[in-house]
Design an enzyme around this catalytic site. Structure first.
Site, PDB file in Angstrom:
ATOM      1  N   ASP A   1       0.830  -1.198   0.000  1.00 41.63           N
ATOM      2  CA  ASP A   1       0.000   0.000   0.000  1.00 41.63           C
ATOM      3  C   ASP A   1       0.870   1.256   0.000  1.00 41.63           C
ATOM      4  OD1 ASP A   1      -1.867   1.996   0.441  1.00 41.63           O
ATOM      5  OD2 ASP A   1      -2.895   0.925   2.058  1.00 41.63           O
ATOM      6  N   ILE A   2       0.799   2.017  -1.061  1.00 39.07           N
ATOM      7  CA  ILE A   2       1.634   3.207  -1.208  1.00 39.07           C
ATOM      8  C   ILE A   2       1.368   4.243  -0.110  1.00 39.07           C
ATOM      9  CG2 ILE A   2       0.103   4.476  -2.790  1.00 39.07           C
ATOM     10  CD1 ILE A   2       2.710   5.220  -4.375  1.00 39.07           C
TER      11      ILE A   2
ATOM     12  N   ASN B   1      -6.365  12.459 -11.383  1.00 37.43           N
ATOM     13  CA  ASN B   1      -7.104  12.884 -12.569  1.00 37.43           C
ATOM     14  C   ASN B   1      -6.845  14.382 -12.776  1.00 37.43           C
ATOM     15  OD1 ASN B   1      -9.000  14.407 -10.953  1.00 37.43           O
ATOM     16  ND2 ASN B   1     -10.052  12.486 -10.509  1.00 37.43           N
TER      17      ASN B   1
ATOM     18  N   GLY C   1      -9.334   4.396  -7.107  1.00 33.24           N
ATOM     19  CA  GLY C   1      -8.026   3.755  -7.077  1.00 33.24           C
ATOM     20  C   GLY C   1      -7.042   4.421  -6.140  1.00 33.24           C
TER      21      GLY C   1
ATOM     22  N   ASP D   1      -5.677   7.323  -6.336  1.00 35.03           N
ATOM     23  CA  ASP D   1      -6.051   8.722  -6.080  1.00 35.03           C
ATOM     24  C   ASP D   1      -6.999   8.823  -4.882  1.00 35.03           C
ATOM     25  OD1 ASP D   1      -6.266  11.485  -6.470  1.00 35.03           O
ATOM     26  OD2 ASP D   1      -7.648  11.302  -8.153  1.00 35.03           O
TER      27      ASP D   1
ATOM     28  N   SER E   1      -1.510   5.060 -14.643  1.00 37.23           N
ATOM     29  CA  SER E   1      -2.402   4.824 -15.784  1.00 37.23           C
ATOM     30  C   SER E   1      -2.794   3.373 -16.024  1.00 37.23           C
ATOM     31  CB  SER E   1      -1.829   5.398 -17.092  1.00 37.23           C
ATOM     32  OG  SER E   1      -2.001   6.787 -17.139  1.00 37.23           O
ATOM     33  N   THR E   2      -2.323   2.431 -15.192  1.00 38.16           N
ATOM     34  CA  THR E   2      -2.603   1.017 -15.472  1.00 38.16           C
ATOM     35  C   THR E   2      -3.910   0.520 -14.864  1.00 38.16           C
ATOM     36  OG1 THR E   2      -1.331   0.243 -13.571  1.00 38.16           O
ATOM     37  CG2 THR E   2      -0.147   0.455 -15.675  1.00 38.16           C
ATOM     38  N   GLY E   3      -4.543   1.321 -14.034  1.00 40.47           N
ATOM     39  CA  GLY E   3      -5.814   0.910 -13.439  1.00 40.47           C
ATOM     40  C   GLY E   3      -6.974   1.283 -14.348  1.00 40.47           C
TER      41      GLY E   3
END
Length: 174
Positions: free
Chosen positions: A14-15, A28, A36, A38, A121-123
């Site tokens: 978890d970041i 965004n 996600g 964000d 961008s991968t989510g």
């Protein structure tokens, strides 16, 4: 300058719990929170983050902005807006590469020693994970070869596939 391979590390987890100087938010354009990573960052940092983000008036795709980390262990949050995948014919690779470069430029400007990147961008934005991992690794390595900071860049993966793609990209770049 030769790159010490120990300056790039993979972290699965978890970041928002990472004890680094800065974490990167896959934001965004509004910077006002979303889903996600964000949404998780906004929830963990607390309501003051939203107030500071409102004052930034958004962020174009491929650019980055910096805020305080508020309630996070990280002192800073670097918000970058990755591209939505549209098949690869609309400059998505260059926009994603720019996210990493612009984030790292803020690291240099703010003398940040440790940074953690999610898989931008991968989510929900649908960028292919393997392709994104290659771009992330190449941009970070290129920056680290020319700069003393950050001392360490973490590539944070949220699942086994993401970790596998990042590890493969690192192995291929050696």
């Amino acid at each position: 300058m030769k790159l010490d391979p120990g300056r790039i590390k993979i972290f699965e987890g978890d970041i928002v719990k990472m004890e680094v100087d800065a974490i990167v938010n896959a934001a965004n354009n509004s910077l006002l929170g979303g889903g996600g990573v964000d949404g998780a960052i906004h929830r963990a940092a607390g309501p003051e983050l939203l107030e500071e983000c409102k004052s930034l008036n958004g962020c174009p795709t491929g650019e980055a902005r910096i805020t305080s980390g508020y309630l996070l262990p990280a002192k800073y949050i670097i918000h970058t807006v990755g591209p939505v995948w549209k098949g690869g014919k609309e400059g998505e690779d260059e926009l994603l590469a720019s996210c990493y470069r612009k984030s790292l430029e803020l690291v240099r400007e703010h003398s940040i020693k440790t940074i953690a990147f999610p898989a931008i961008s991968t989510g929900a934005y649908g960028f292919p994970s393997e392709r994104a991992a290659g771009i992330a690794v190449s941009q970070i390595k290129e920056f680290l070869r020319k700069n003393e900071l950050p001392e360490t860049a973490f590539l944070v993966c949220y699942n086994k596939d993401s970790c596998k793609n990042i590890k493969n990209a690192l192995d291929e770049s050696l």
